[in-house]
Design a protein around this motif. Structure first.
Motif, PDB file in Angstrom:
ATOM      1  N   SER A   1     -39.441  66.701   8.298  1.00 19.69           N
ATOM      2  CA  SER A   1     -39.389  65.664   7.271  1.00 19.69           C
ATOM      3  C   SER A   1     -40.427  65.931   6.178  1.00 19.69           C
ATOM      4  O   SER A   1     -40.143  65.774   4.985  1.00 19.69           O
ATOM      5  CB  SER A   1     -39.632  64.298   7.908  1.00 19.69           C
ATOM      6  N   GLU A   2     -41.625  66.344   6.615  1.00 17.61           N
ATOM      7  CA  GLU A   2     -42.688  66.623   5.642  1.00 17.61           C
ATOM      8  C   GLU A   2     -42.355  67.848   4.791  1.00 17.61           C
ATOM      9  O   GLU A   2     -42.679  67.900   3.596  1.00 17.61           O
ATOM     10  CB  GLU A   2     -44.016  66.816   6.369  1.00 17.61           C
ATOM     11  N   LYS A   3     -41.700  68.808   5.424  1.00 13.95           N
ATOM     12  CA  LYS A   3     -41.268  69.966   4.636  1.00 13.95           C
ATOM     13  C   LYS A   3     -40.247  69.552   3.576  1.00 13.95           C
ATOM     14  O   LYS A   3     -40.262  70.067   2.439  1.00 13.95           O
ATOM     15  CB  LYS A   3     -40.667  71.024   5.561  1.00 13.95           C
ATOM     16  N   GLU A   4     -39.360  68.638   3.973  1.00  9.40           N
ATOM     17  CA  GLU A   4     -38.409  68.111   2.993  1.00  9.40           C
ATOM     18  C   GLU A   4     -39.149  67.367   1.881  1.00  9.40           C
ATOM     19  O   GLU A   4     -38.798  67.491   0.691  1.00  9.40           O
ATOM     20  CB  GLU A   4     -37.419  67.175   3.679  1.00  9.40           C
ATOM     21  N   ASP A   5     -40.196  66.598   2.317  1.00  7.58           N
ATOM     22  CA  ASP A   5     -40.996  65.896   1.306  1.00  7.58           C
ATOM     23  C   ASP A   5     -41.696  66.893   0.376  1.00  7.58           C
ATOM     24  O   ASP A   5     -41.777  66.676  -0.842  1.00  7.58           O
ATOM     25  CB  ASP A   5     -42.039  65.005   1.982  1.00  7.58           C
ATOM     26  N   VAL A   6     -42.205  67.961   0.970  1.00  7.10           N
ATOM     27  CA  VAL A   6     -42.867  68.988   0.159  1.00  7.10           C
ATOM     28  C   VAL A   6     -41.881  69.601  -0.831  1.00  7.10           C
ATOM     29  O   VAL A   6     -42.212  69.852  -1.998  1.00  7.10           O
ATOM     30  CB  VAL A   6     -43.472  70.075   1.067  1.00  7.10           C
ATOM     31  N   THR A   7     -40.652  69.809  -0.330  1.00  7.31           N
ATOM     32  CA  THR A   7     -39.619  70.366  -1.223  1.00  7.31           C
ATOM     33  C   THR A   7     -39.342  69.411  -2.388  1.00  7.31           C
ATOM     34  O   THR A   7     -39.261  69.841  -3.558  1.00  7.31           O
ATOM     35  CB  THR A   7     -38.331  70.620  -0.427  1.00  7.31           C
ATOM     36  N   ASP A   8     -39.193  68.124  -2.028  1.00 11.22           N
ATOM     37  CA  ASP A   8     -38.953  67.131  -3.084  1.00 11.22           C
ATOM     38  C   ASP A   8     -40.131  67.070  -4.057  1.00 11.22           C
ATOM     39  O   ASP A   8     -39.941  67.011  -5.284  1.00 11.22           O
ATOM     40  CB  ASP A   8     -38.724  65.753  -2.462  1.00 11.22           C
ATOM     41  N   VAL A   9     -41.338  67.071  -3.489  1.00  9.69           N
ATOM     42  CA  VAL A   9     -42.539  67.010  -4.340  1.00  9.69           C
ATOM     43  C   VAL A   9     -42.615  68.259  -5.226  1.00  9.69           C
ATOM     44  O   VAL A   9     -42.966  68.182  -6.406  1.00  9.69           O
ATOM     45  CB  VAL A   9     -43.802  66.872  -3.460  1.00  9.69           C
ATOM     46  N   SER A  10     -42.298  69.380  -4.615  1.00  9.55           N
ATOM     47  CA  SER A  10     -42.344  70.631  -5.386  1.00  9.55           C
ATOM     48  C   SER A  10     -41.331  70.605  -6.529  1.00  9.55           C
ATOM     49  O   SER A  10     -41.628  71.050  -7.655  1.00  9.55           O
ATOM     50  CB  SER A  10     -42.055  71.821  -4.465  1.00  9.55           C
ATOM     51  N   GLU A  11     -40.135  70.084  -6.219  1.00 10.96           N
ATOM     52  CA  GLU A  11     -39.120  69.983  -7.272  1.00 10.96           C
ATOM     53  C   GLU A  11     -39.586  69.041  -8.387  1.00 10.96           C
ATOM     54  O   GLU A  11     -39.443  69.352  -9.587  1.00 10.96           O
ATOM     55  CB  GLU A  11     -37.806  69.476  -6.674  1.00 10.96           C
ATOM     56  N   ASN A  12     -40.117  67.880  -7.951  1.00 13.08           N
ATOM     57  CA  ASN A  12     -40.629  66.944  -8.963  1.00 13.08           C
ATOM     58  C   ASN A  12     -41.787  67.569  -9.758  1.00 13.08           C
ATOM     59  O   ASN A  12     -41.900  67.376 -10.977  1.00 13.08           O
ATOM     60  CB  ASN A  12     -41.114  65.657  -8.295  1.00 13.08           C
ATOM     61  N   LEU A  13     -42.628  68.289  -9.033  1.00 10.16           N
ATOM     62  CA  LEU A  13     -43.767  68.929  -9.688  1.00 10.16           C
ATOM     63  C   LEU A  13     -43.304  69.988 -10.687  1.00 10.16           C
ATOM     64  O   LEU A  13     -43.831  70.083 -11.815  1.00 10.16           O
ATOM     65  CB  LEU A  13     -44.666  69.559  -8.631  1.00 10.16           C
ATOM     66  N   THR A  14     -42.301  70.735 -10.284  1.00 11.67           N
ATOM     67  CA  THR A  14     -41.747  71.754 -11.204  1.00 11.67           C
ATOM     68  C   THR A  14     -41.155  71.090 -12.436  1.00 11.67           C
ATOM     69  O   THR A  14     -41.343  71.551 -13.575  1.00 11.67           O
ATOM     70  CB  THR A  14     -40.669  72.575 -10.469  1.00 11.67           C
ATOM     71  N   ARG A  15     -40.419  70.019 -12.185  1.00 11.08           N
ATOM     72  CA  ARG A  15     -39.808  69.298 -13.309  1.00 11.08           C
ATOM     73  C   ARG A  15     -40.876  68.706 -14.236  1.00 11.08           C
ATOM     74  O   ARG A  15     -40.764  68.792 -15.471  1.00 11.08           O
ATOM     75  CB  ARG A  15     -38.899  68.207 -12.762  1.00 11.08           C
ATOM     76  N   LYS A  16     -41.911  68.117 -13.617  1.00 13.45           N
ATOM     77  CA  LYS A  16     -42.978  67.515 -14.419  1.00 13.45           C
ATOM     78  C   LYS A  16     -43.754  68.590 -15.212  1.00 13.45           C
ATOM     79  O   LYS A  16     -44.101  68.394 -16.375  1.00 13.45           O
ATOM     80  CB  LYS A  16     -43.951  66.749 -13.523  1.00 13.45           C
TER      81      LYS A  16
END
Length: 297
Positions: free
Chosen positions: A52-67
């Motif tokens: 789940s945390e890896k999925e969260d990291v993926t989501d955060v990474s995607e958001n971070l990339t977008r930001k």
């Protein structure tokens, strides 16, 4: 009897100890199984959490990339707007000069109109720059937050990944120890069954012995009672002397018989009464009278 009772007591004590040892082994097995279950549950939970945390990291990474892309885009827009503002300011200076050096009122009016347009455009660009800078600041803050979140999740994943071997080691150790304890429980159970069987046999023998003893104890008082009644017969036998006392009264009869001669003297007229007096003494007296008849002849 005493040895049998002692054997039963010893067997009961042995059974108690065997049951206690078996119970201790069962408690130990429960603890090991519980530890194994907790470790297995913890490991599964941790694996799910890591996923789940890896999925969260993926989501955060995607958001971070977008930001970050937004930041870069806004920065480019701000830079372009600033460059345009600088260019417009240069045109503005030129327009101001044209107004000063205008030869006709019409040229002056046109230059003033351009000047107003340039000022308006510069203000728009400045407002746009300010807005984009504000957005850039917000997105930069979000990027920093996402970086922190990503860092924390990564640290947590690392810790949980490092604790995996501990969970797995606990599961393995608990499982192996539990297998040994299960064998020990089987051994304790067999020992308890053997002791229980021996105790049952000894208890049965003791019960049979006590039952025979009670039966024998009940029979003895009955014999003693019967024996006590025999003296009563002896008492009855002692009554026989009373018969002897009755026999002693016979001389009284003889005394009464001695009086008969007087009757014979008084009543000589009735010799026929000799048959009425069956008593032997009377017969002897009658026999003595025969010589008198011979004298009459």
């Amino acid at each position: 009897m005493t040895s049998l009772e002692k054997t039963v007591i010893e067997l009961r004590q042995k059974k108690k100890e065997a049951t206690k040892l078996k119970q201790n082994a069962e408690d130990q097995l429960k603890q090991l199984q519980s530890a194994e279950k907790r470790s297995a549950t913890g490991l599964k939970k941790m694996i799910k959490q890591i996923e789940s945390e890896k999925e969260d990291v993926t989501d955060v990474s995607e958001n971070l990339t977008r930001k970050n892309a937004q930041v870069e885009s806004i920065q480019r827009l701000v830079t372009n707007a600033e460059e345009r503002v600088n260019a417009e300011k240069e045109v503005l200076e030129q327009t101001e000069q044209e107004i000063e050096f205008a030869e006709t009122p019409e040229e002056k009016q046109n230059a003033e109109a351009r000047l107003r347009s340039l000022n308006d455009h510069i203000q728009e660009l400045i407002s746009e720059i300010k807005s984009r800078q504000k957005t850039l600041k917000k997105i930069t803050g979000e990027v920093s937050t996402f970086d922190d979140i990503k860092s924390k999740i990564a640290t947590q994943i690392k810790k949980q990944t490092q604790s995996k071997p501990s969970f797995r080691s606990t599961i393995t150790t608990s499982h192996q120890t539990a297998a040994k304890v299960v064998k020990e429980i089987e051994k304790r159970t067999k020992a308890e069954e053997r002791i229980t069987k021996t105790l049952d046999n000894a208890s049965l023998k003791l019960k049979e012995y006590l039952a025979k003893k009670r039966t024998a104890a009940k029979r003895k008082p009955a014999k003693k009672t019967a024996a006590k009644r025999k003296p009563a017969k002896k008492t009855a036998a002692k009554r026989k002397p009373a018969k002897k006392t009755a026999a002693k009264r016979k001389p009284a009869k003889k005394t009464a018989a001695k009086r008969k001669p007087a009757k014979k003297t008084a009543a000589k007229r009735k010799p026929a009464k000799k048959t009425a007096a069956k008593r032997k003494p009377a017969k002897k007296t009658a026999a003595k009278r025969k010589p008198a008849k011979k004298t009459r002849r």
